[in-house]
Enzyme design. Structure first.
Site, PDB file in Angstrom:
ATOM      1  N   GLU A 214      24.565  -9.387  -6.108  1.00  0.00           N
ATOM      2  CA  GLU A 214      23.607  -8.769  -7.037  1.00  0.00           C
ATOM      3  C   GLU A 214      24.276  -7.578  -7.707  1.00  0.00           C
ATOM      4  O   GLU A 214      25.057  -6.853  -7.073  1.00  0.00           O
ATOM      5  CB  GLU A 214      22.361  -8.339  -6.269  1.00  0.00           C
ATOM      6  CG  GLU A 214      21.395  -7.437  -7.012  1.00  0.00           C
ATOM      7  CD  GLU A 214      20.800  -8.099  -8.239  1.00  0.00           C
ATOM      8  OE1 GLU A 214      20.829  -7.461  -9.300  1.00  0.00           O
ATOM      9  OE2 GLU A 214      20.327  -9.244  -8.131  1.00  0.00           O
TER      10      GLU A 214
ATOM     11  N   ASP B 192      19.399 -17.638  -9.179  1.00  0.00           N
ATOM     12  CA  ASP B 192      18.095 -17.218  -9.705  1.00  0.00           C
ATOM     13  C   ASP B 192      18.370 -16.178 -10.798  1.00  0.00           C
ATOM     14  O   ASP B 192      18.101 -14.989 -10.624  1.00  0.00           O
ATOM     15  CB  ASP B 192      17.234 -16.634  -8.586  1.00  0.00           C
ATOM     16  CG  ASP B 192      15.817 -16.296  -9.049  1.00  0.00           C
ATOM     17  OD1 ASP B 192      15.471 -16.627 -10.201  1.00  0.00           O
ATOM     18  OD2 ASP B 192      15.069 -15.686  -8.265  1.00  0.00           O
TER      19      ASP B 192
ATOM     20  N   GLN C  42       9.305 -10.274  -6.521  1.00  0.00           N
ATOM     21  CA  GLN C  42       8.425 -11.200  -7.232  1.00  0.00           C
ATOM     22  C   GLN C  42       7.005 -10.649  -7.340  1.00  0.00           C
ATOM     23  O   GLN C  42       6.464 -10.090  -6.380  1.00  0.00           O
ATOM     24  CB  GLN C  42       8.401 -12.552  -6.520  1.00  0.00           C
ATOM     25  CG  GLN C  42       9.714 -13.309  -6.602  1.00  0.00           C
ATOM     26  CD  GLN C  42       9.982 -13.889  -7.972  1.00  0.00           C
ATOM     27  OE1 GLN C  42       9.245 -13.666  -8.935  1.00  0.00           O
ATOM     28  NE2 GLN C  42      11.061 -14.644  -8.088  1.00  0.00           N
TER      29      GLN C  42
ATOM     30  N   CYS D 240      13.412 -18.530 -14.421  1.00  0.00           N
ATOM     31  CA  CYS D 240      12.230 -17.949 -15.063  1.00  0.00           C
ATOM     32  C   CYS D 240      12.205 -18.284 -16.558  1.00  0.00           C
ATOM     33  O   CYS D 240      11.352 -17.800 -17.289  1.00  0.00           O
ATOM     34  CB  CYS D 240      12.188 -16.432 -14.859  1.00  0.00           C
ATOM     35  SG  CYS D 240      13.641 -15.567 -15.481  1.00  0.00           S
TER      36      CYS D 240
ATOM     37  N   CYS E 234      -5.306  -7.478 -26.595  1.00  0.00           N
ATOM     38  CA  CYS E 234      -4.232  -7.062 -25.694  1.00  0.00           C
ATOM     39  C   CYS E 234      -3.149  -8.134 -25.682  1.00  0.00           C
ATOM     40  O   CYS E 234      -3.441  -9.335 -25.654  1.00  0.00           O
ATOM     41  CB  CYS E 234      -4.789  -6.844 -24.297  1.00  0.00           C
ATOM     42  SG  CYS E 234      -3.522  -6.570 -23.050  1.00  0.00           S
TER      43      CYS E 234
END
Length: 446
Positions: free
Chosen positions: A328, A376, A278, A403, A77
């Protein structure tokens, strides 16, 4: 050096993707499935100009950090990278990954603090299960690495156990009622993915389908909600397009409410299917606490939260700020953010739907003076327009939540070249057993 030759070598570290690293005849070799301090025989499978790739042919002396996989599907996987090493070793890799990115890309030598996850298994609150038909049987699981071949499984160790059980229930119902499953090669059939989100004491079940007409839908809703009373909504996501994207653009609520209630840092959030939230709640709270600590607010500052999503960081910052603006690009997320502020009684926030750079420029035009900007961004980092807007707004502090440490390092370098200085950086393991690592940094204007 030629393909299929076998060499003996010791693994000394890892590349950014978590492949073991060694040197063979003065050439860097990346070795899948190896662990630092493994001594092994390596078969060369690919030779490029400056590097080569190998696989472990035989382990002569295993690393003290090597362990047997708890998952029977590893490494077939493609969902996990690190079931073959201890968690301490995984954290070593992730800390080193962030430090190397800052050193090699930004030219900054600094020690990064590393925070491990409280939960290493069953931590994901969002699951996206592809569905396929295999020898007449409806199956779900996850894709084989670098393919769309579904590896059937009953219990993914990363997903919530309830989500695994619901996914199997859906497949059993589809099988029992001879319902249509999507074939991506022929581009026909109905059920594509089972998309499950777990929130505060409830679960949102989204069936990704190619059409609005789903046979026996009322019976399915009755049975699945009886079997899993925590399901607060069943939603059809209509996705007829021939694409690899998991979700389509249209959502139809066929049972319960349109959103999922989640909780983060003491605030309640309503989350629509396409909105970002998240995946590892407890670890996300750790990151947001760090961002708040780096911002060092005392109630007098005006803050901008770029890429704010549904307002998770925005509302956390608002607890100690005078005013927080959130920007956003996803309309549903901004609507969620506005409602979330109202729901939590937070009145010192203002949200705008715009691209990060355009939104920041809008504040420039309004003459807004900012003390702190928190960003972010997605994996690609910030674009030049956004960076230029930040430099024009000239806050005293920039808190960077990331990230992807390589794009963070790239952006940090640009900010350092324009009057900011990296003060501290921290790494967080948001996704145990994968090679991904989150980070948070504070830059201050000199």
């Amino acid at each position: 050096m030629e393909k299929n030759q076998i060499y003996k070598a010791e693994i000394t570290g890892y590349n950014a993707d978590g492949l073991g690293l060694c040197r063979i005849e003065n050439m860097v070799c990346f070795v899948k499935g190896s662990v630092r301090q493994d001594v092994c025989l390596i078969r060369i499978v690919k030779v490029l100009k400056n590097v080569c790739y190998g696989i472990v042919e035989e382990i002569i002396k295993p690393s003290p950090s090597r362990m047997a996989s708890a998952c029977p599907h590893f490494p077939k996987c493609g969902g996990c990278d690190f079931h073959h090493m201890t968690y301490d070793e995984e954290l070593w890799f992730k800390k080193d990954k962030v430090e190397r990115a800052l050193r090699s890309i930004a030219g900054i030598e600094t020690e990064v603090t590393m925070a491990g996850s409280r939960h290493v298994s069953h931590y994901r609150n969002k699951a996206q299960y592809p569905v396929a038909l295999r020898d007449g049987k409806v199956i779900t699981g996850f894709y084989r690495a670098r393919s769309h071949d579904v590896i059937p499984m009953d219990n993914c160790l990363l997903q919530k156990e309830t989500a695994n059980q619901i996914a199997l229930f859906v497949c059993d119902f589809w099988q029992k009622n001879s319902l249509s499953v999507y074939d991506e090669i022929a581009h026909r059939g109905v059920l594509r993915h089972i998309y499950i989100r777990s929130g505060k004491d409830e679960v949102q079940l989204v069936l990704v389908v190619t059409q609005r007409d789903v046979k026996k839908l009322k019976v399915f809703i009755s049975e699945v909600t009886a079997a899993f009373p925590m399901i607060s909504s069943v939603i059809l996501n209509i996705h007829p397009d021939k694409t690899n994207a998991v979700l389509g653009k249209t959502n139809i609520t066929v049972y319960g409410k349109d959103t999922l209630t989640g909780e983060m840092c003491g605030n309640l959030f309503e989350i629509s299917p396409p909105a970002f939230f998240q995946i590892n709640k407890e670890q996300a709270e750790t990151i947001y606490d760090q961002a708040l600590e780096y911002a060092d607010l005392d109630g007098t500052q005006t803050v901008l939260d770029l890429y704010c999503g549904i307002g998770t960081i925005t509302l956390h910052l608002a607890k100690k700020a005078k005013k927080v603006y959130g920007i956003e690009i996803v309309p549903e997320a901004i609507e969620n953010a506005k409602l979330n502020a109202q729901r939590n009684g937070i009145e010192n926030t203002e949200f705008f739907c715009a691209d990060a750079g355009k939104g920041a420029n809008m504040l420039i035009e309004k003459g807004v003076k900012l003390d702190v900007i928190c960003v972010d961004p997605p994996r690609k980092g910030m674009d030049q327009n956004t960076i230029d807007a930040i430099l024009t707004l000239a806050p005293q502090k920039v808190v960077y939540v990331s990230c992807d440490c390589s794009t963070m390092a790239r952006d940090v370098k640009i900010l350092e070249e324009n009057g900011y200085k990296l003060r501290k950086a921290s790494a967080f393991d948001m996704f145990p057993r994968t090679s991904h690592v989150e980070s948070c940094a504070i830059l201050m204007k000199e």
